[in-house]
Design a protein around this motif. Structure first.
Motif, PDB file in Angstrom:
ATOM      1  N   GLY A   1      59.375 -12.364  17.011  1.00 43.15           N
ATOM      2  CA  GLY A   1      59.276 -10.940  16.712  1.00 43.15           C
ATOM      3  C   GLY A   1      59.217 -10.608  15.236  1.00 43.15           C
ATOM      4  N   GLN A   2      58.747 -11.542  14.416  1.00 42.56           N
ATOM      5  CA  GLN A   2      58.690 -11.327  12.967  1.00 42.56           C
ATOM      6  C   GLN A   2      57.892 -10.066  12.625  1.00 42.56           C
ATOM      7  N   ASN A   3      58.558  -9.133  11.921  1.00 49.60           N
ATOM      8  CA  ASN A   3      57.930  -7.892  11.450  1.00 49.60           C
ATOM      9  C   ASN A   3      57.305  -7.074  12.579  1.00 49.60           C
ATOM     10  N   CYS A   4      57.844  -7.201  13.797  1.00 47.12           N
ATOM     11  CA  CYS A   4      57.369  -6.409  14.918  1.00 47.12           C
ATOM     12  C   CYS A   4      58.418  -5.371  15.292  1.00 47.12           C
TER      13      CYS A   4
ATOM     14  N   SER B   1      59.328   1.948   7.122  1.00 46.69           N
ATOM     15  CA  SER B   1      58.760   3.258   6.801  1.00 46.69           C
ATOM     16  C   SER B   1      57.242   3.202   6.654  1.00 46.69           C
ATOM     17  N   ASN B   2      56.651   1.998   6.745  1.00 48.02           N
ATOM     18  CA  ASN B   2      55.211   1.853   6.591  1.00 48.02           C
ATOM     19  C   ASN B   2      54.681   0.897   7.656  1.00 48.02           C
ATOM     20  N   LEU B   3      54.751   1.335   8.925  1.00 46.35           N
ATOM     21  CA  LEU B   3      54.326   0.494  10.038  1.00 46.35           C
ATOM     22  C   LEU B   3      52.937   0.904  10.496  1.00 46.35           C
ATOM     23  N   SER B   4      52.138  -0.078  10.883  1.00 46.36           N
ATOM     24  CA  SER B   4      50.796   0.221  11.378  1.00 46.36           C
ATOM     25  C   SER B   4      50.340  -0.905  12.291  1.00 46.36           C
ATOM     26  N   GLY B   5      49.169  -0.715  12.899  1.00 51.48           N
ATOM     27  CA  GLY B   5      48.596  -1.742  13.750  1.00 51.48           C
ATOM     28  C   GLY B   5      49.427  -1.990  14.996  1.00 51.48           C
TER      29      GLY B   5
END
Length: 198
Positions: A155-158, A136-140
C-alpha cells in the motif's frame, strides 16, 4: 389626554412585541437549524470514517491456483459500512439509508452509489483510491494488478478517500435565499494499510 396616551402606549407595545417576536423567532429557527446541521455533520463524519477505516484494509484477490491477481477495495462492503454506521434503522437527525432525501432506500439507486463507478463525482457516496506521498496532494489511482506496485507493494503511497453528500431539509427555512434544503459534504482520507507485497 391621559386616555389617549394610554391607548397610544398599548398600540405601540403591540407593534414592538410583533417586531421583536419576529426577530426572536428568526434567531431561534437559525439556532435550531445550525444545531441540527452540526449533529448531521457529526453523523456523516462518523460514517465516512467508518467506510474509510474498513476500506483501508484492501482485499487480496487470487485465482483458482492461489496466485494473487490483484489487491483491490471492496466497494460494496465499504458502502454498506457507511450506510449502517448509525445502525440498520434510520434514527437521529441524519438518515444514512436515504442520503439523497427522496424517501427511497439508497441501496438500489446508482445515482447515489454505483460499485461499477465508485468515483462518480455526482454520487452521494464517492469512494476514491488515489495515490501520492503527500495526503494534501493526491491524484490518480493506485494500480491493483501490477506486482510490487502501489497496493501490491504494501500500500505504498496509496490512500482511500470517502466523500459523503447529504441532502439536508431545513427545519425552519428562515431565509428564502437558502431555499428548503442544503447539500452537506464530508470527506475522510486514510492510508491503505495493506501488508501484502508481491
Amino acid at each position: 389626554m391621559i386616555k389617549k396616551r394610554r391607548h397610544k402606549t398599548v398600540g405601540q407595545a403591540i407593534v414592538e412585541f410583533a417586531l421583536s417576536t419576529t426577530v426572536i423567532f428568526l434567531l431561534l429557527s437559525a439556532a435550531v437549524d445550525l444545531g441540527l446541521i452540526f449533529f448531521t455533520l457529526q453523523a456523516l463524519r462518523a460514517a465516512a470514517q467508518e467506510g474509510a477505516t474498513y476500506g483501508s484494509y484492501p482485499l487480496v484477490v487470487t485465482n483458482n491456483s492461489g496466485r494473487v491477481t490483484a489487491v483491490t477495495l471492496n466497494y460494496e462492503e465499504i458502502f454498506r459500512r457507511i450506510r449502517t454506521a448509525g445502525g440498520t434503522q434510520p434514527t437521529g437527525v441524519a438518515n444514512l439509508l436515504d442520503l439523497n432525501g427522496d424517501g427511497i432506500d439508497d441501496v438500489s439507486q446508482p445515482a447515489v452509489f454505483s460499485k461499477d463507478n465508485p468515483t462518480n463525482p455526482n454520487g452521494f457516496v464517492i469512494i476514491e483510491n488515489p495515490k501520492g506521498a503527500n495526503p494534501s496532494n493526491l491524484s490518480g489511482t493506485c494500480a491493483t494488478t501490477t506486482p510490487r506496485v502501489d497496493m501490491r507493494n504494501a500500500g505504498q503511497n496509496c490512500w482511500i478517500r470517502v466523500t459523503i453528500r447529504y441532502r439536508y431539509q431545513l427545519f425552519f427555512p428562515f431565509a428564502p435565499a437558502f431555499g428548503r434544503e442544503i447539500i452537506l459534504r464530508v470527506t475522510h482520507t486514510m492510508p491503505i494499510r495493506s501488508q501484502f507485497v508481491g
